[in-house]
Write a protein that holds these residues in place. Sequence first.
Motif, PDB file in Angstrom:
ATOM      1  N   THR A  63      33.021  17.157 -13.064  1.00 43.45           N
ATOM      2  CA  THR A  63      32.249  17.831 -14.105  1.00 43.45           C
ATOM      3  C   THR A  63      31.305  18.851 -13.479  1.00 43.45           C
ATOM      4  O   THR A  63      31.102  18.861 -12.260  1.00 43.45           O
ATOM      5  CB  THR A  63      31.418  16.809 -14.901  1.00 43.45           C
ATOM      6  OG1 THR A  63      30.460  16.210 -14.017  1.00 43.45           O
ATOM      7  CG2 THR A  63      32.300  15.749 -15.524  1.00 43.45           C
ATOM      8  N   GLN A  64      30.706  19.669 -14.325  1.00 45.41           N
ATOM      9  CA  GLN A  64      29.743  20.651 -13.845  1.00 45.41           C
ATOM     10  C   GLN A  64      28.552  19.954 -13.180  1.00 45.41           C
ATOM     11  O   GLN A  64      28.033  20.426 -12.179  1.00 45.41           O
ATOM     12  CB  GLN A  64      29.266  21.536 -15.003  1.00 45.41           C
ATOM     13  CG  GLN A  64      28.318  22.647 -14.580  1.00 45.41           C
ATOM     14  CD  GLN A  64      28.975  23.665 -13.659  1.00 45.41           C
ATOM     15  OE1 GLN A  64      30.066  24.152 -13.941  1.00 45.41           O
ATOM     16  NE2 GLN A  64      28.319  23.998 -12.554  1.00 45.41           N
ATOM     17  N   GLU A  65      28.125  18.823 -13.727  1.00 50.21           N
ATOM     18  CA  GLU A  65      26.994  18.083 -13.159  1.00 50.21           C
ATOM     19  C   GLU A  65      27.327  17.581 -11.753  1.00 50.21           C
ATOM     20  O   GLU A  65      26.485  17.616 -10.858  1.00 50.21           O
ATOM     21  CB  GLU A  65      26.600  16.907 -14.062  1.00 50.21           C
ATOM     22  CG  GLU A  65      25.992  17.303 -15.383  1.00 50.21           C
ATOM     23  CD  GLU A  65      27.031  17.685 -16.440  1.00 50.21           C
ATOM     24  OE1 GLU A  65      28.253  17.494 -16.195  1.00 50.21           O
ATOM     25  OE2 GLU A  65      26.624  18.177 -17.504  1.00 50.21           O
ATOM     26  N   MET A  66      28.557  17.099 -11.560  1.00 49.73           N
ATOM     27  CA  MET A  66      28.979  16.637 -10.241  1.00 49.73           C
ATOM     28  C   MET A  66      29.009  17.797  -9.249  1.00 49.73           C
ATOM     29  O   MET A  66      28.599  17.657  -8.100  1.00 49.73           O
ATOM     30  CB  MET A  66      30.363  15.982 -10.320  1.00 49.73           C
ATOM     31  CG  MET A  66      30.418  14.694 -11.068  1.00 49.73           C
ATOM     32  SD  MET A  66      32.157  14.212 -11.204  1.00 49.73           S
ATOM     33  CE  MET A  66      31.989  12.579 -11.872  1.00 49.73           C
ATOM     34  N   GLY A 172      23.749  11.356 -10.717  1.00 52.44           N
ATOM     35  CA  GLY A 172      22.748  10.439 -11.267  1.00 52.44           C
ATOM     36  C   GLY A 172      21.480  10.421 -10.439  1.00 52.44           C
ATOM     37  O   GLY A 172      20.369  10.412 -10.979  1.00 52.44           O
ATOM     38  N   HIS A 173      21.634  10.448  -9.120  1.00 55.58           N
ATOM     39  CA  HIS A 173      20.467  10.423  -8.226  1.00 55.58           C
ATOM     40  C   HIS A 173      19.588  11.656  -8.408  1.00 55.58           C
ATOM     41  O   HIS A 173      18.360  11.553  -8.404  1.00 55.58           O
ATOM     42  CB  HIS A 173      20.935  10.316  -6.771  1.00 55.58           C
ATOM     43  CG  HIS A 173      19.826  10.425  -5.780  1.00 55.58           C
ATOM     44  ND1 HIS A 173      18.898   9.418  -5.581  1.00 55.58           N
ATOM     45  CD2 HIS A 173      19.470  11.432  -4.948  1.00 55.58           C
ATOM     46  CE1 HIS A 173      18.034   9.802  -4.655  1.00 55.58           C
ATOM     47  NE2 HIS A 173      18.361  11.024  -4.264  1.00 55.58           N
ATOM     48  N   VAL A 177      22.519  13.932 -14.820  1.00 55.78           N
ATOM     49  CA  VAL A 177      23.161  13.275 -15.968  1.00 55.78           C
ATOM     50  C   VAL A 177      22.135  12.336 -16.582  1.00 55.78           C
ATOM     51  O   VAL A 177      21.339  11.718 -15.876  1.00 55.78           O
ATOM     52  CB  VAL A 177      24.434  12.501 -15.572  1.00 55.78           C
ATOM     53  CG1 VAL A 177      25.537  13.452 -15.161  1.00 55.78           C
ATOM     54  CG2 VAL A 177      24.177  11.506 -14.475  1.00 55.78           C
ATOM     55  N   PRO A 178      22.105  12.218 -17.902  1.00 53.78           N
ATOM     56  CA  PRO A 178      21.130  11.331 -18.523  1.00 53.78           C
ATOM     57  C   PRO A 178      21.449   9.873 -18.205  1.00 53.78           C
ATOM     58  O   PRO A 178      22.614   9.485 -18.155  1.00 53.78           O
ATOM     59  CB  PRO A 178      21.279  11.603 -20.030  1.00 53.78           C
ATOM     60  CG  PRO A 178      22.612  12.259 -20.172  1.00 53.78           C
ATOM     61  CD  PRO A 178      22.933  12.919 -18.872  1.00 53.78           C
ATOM     62  N   ARG A 179      20.414   9.117 -17.952  1.00 54.69           N
ATOM     63  CA  ARG A 179      20.592   7.691 -17.666  1.00 54.69           C
ATOM     64  C   ARG A 179      20.701   6.937 -18.973  1.00 54.69           C
ATOM     65  O   ARG A 179      19.949   7.190 -19.916  1.00 54.69           O
ATOM     66  CB  ARG A 179      19.433   7.154 -16.845  1.00 54.69           C
ATOM     67  CG  ARG A 179      19.377   7.789 -15.486  1.00 54.69           C
ATOM     68  CD  ARG A 179      18.283   7.169 -14.672  1.00 54.69           C
ATOM     69  NE  ARG A 179      18.170   7.894 -13.431  1.00 54.69           N
ATOM     70  CZ  ARG A 179      18.186   7.313 -12.242  1.00 54.69           C
ATOM     71  NH1 ARG A 179      18.276   6.020 -12.157  1.00 54.69           N
ATOM     72  NH2 ARG A 179      18.088   8.028 -11.159  1.00 54.69           N
TER      73      ARG A 179
END
Length: 183
Positions: A63-66, A172-173, A177-179
Amino acid sequence: MAAKRKKKIRVRQESLGTPSKWRLQHGDFTEAVREADPETGAPVLHRRAIDTLGMMLANGTITQEMHDAGGCFRALFRRALLDGMVRSPLVRLPGKSADALSERTIDARRRVADALDALGGHDSAAGSCAWHVVGLEMSVREWAMRQGWGGRPVSPPQAQGMLVATLAVLAGHFGLVPRRTAA
């Protein structure tokens, strides 16, 4: 006696307009784009090295976040001076030792260590993958065959899966990405 003619040896030169054989074995390039140099106006060919994370994003593997998490880790890794490249400052400050690390470098090293801790440590599969593939920009295949995890080679499909998992944890770190909270 007849004079002997020396035989000319023709050395085949590589074209300077294409990447060398050595560079090509370390990754692919995009097609050349002809543009004008902004300073001189002379025509130049631009080739872009293909980025592993960019390719995975384009293929829909990550994904873009990754992708952004990988870029963040890579930037911290470079800022922490962990990429193995020896650098010498162009401007020397009087009274400073050559071995002194800047606050920025020390902070980047702390943040890289925190990210590696979130991945399970430097010796974990994800930590090794982040260090070599994302930080040192080694190809996934090269890392899988040469370094692997725990000194053992890993198959390329498994290595790609390890990289995807590593990037998910890094996303996540870094808070990309929202937790999820338990309901």
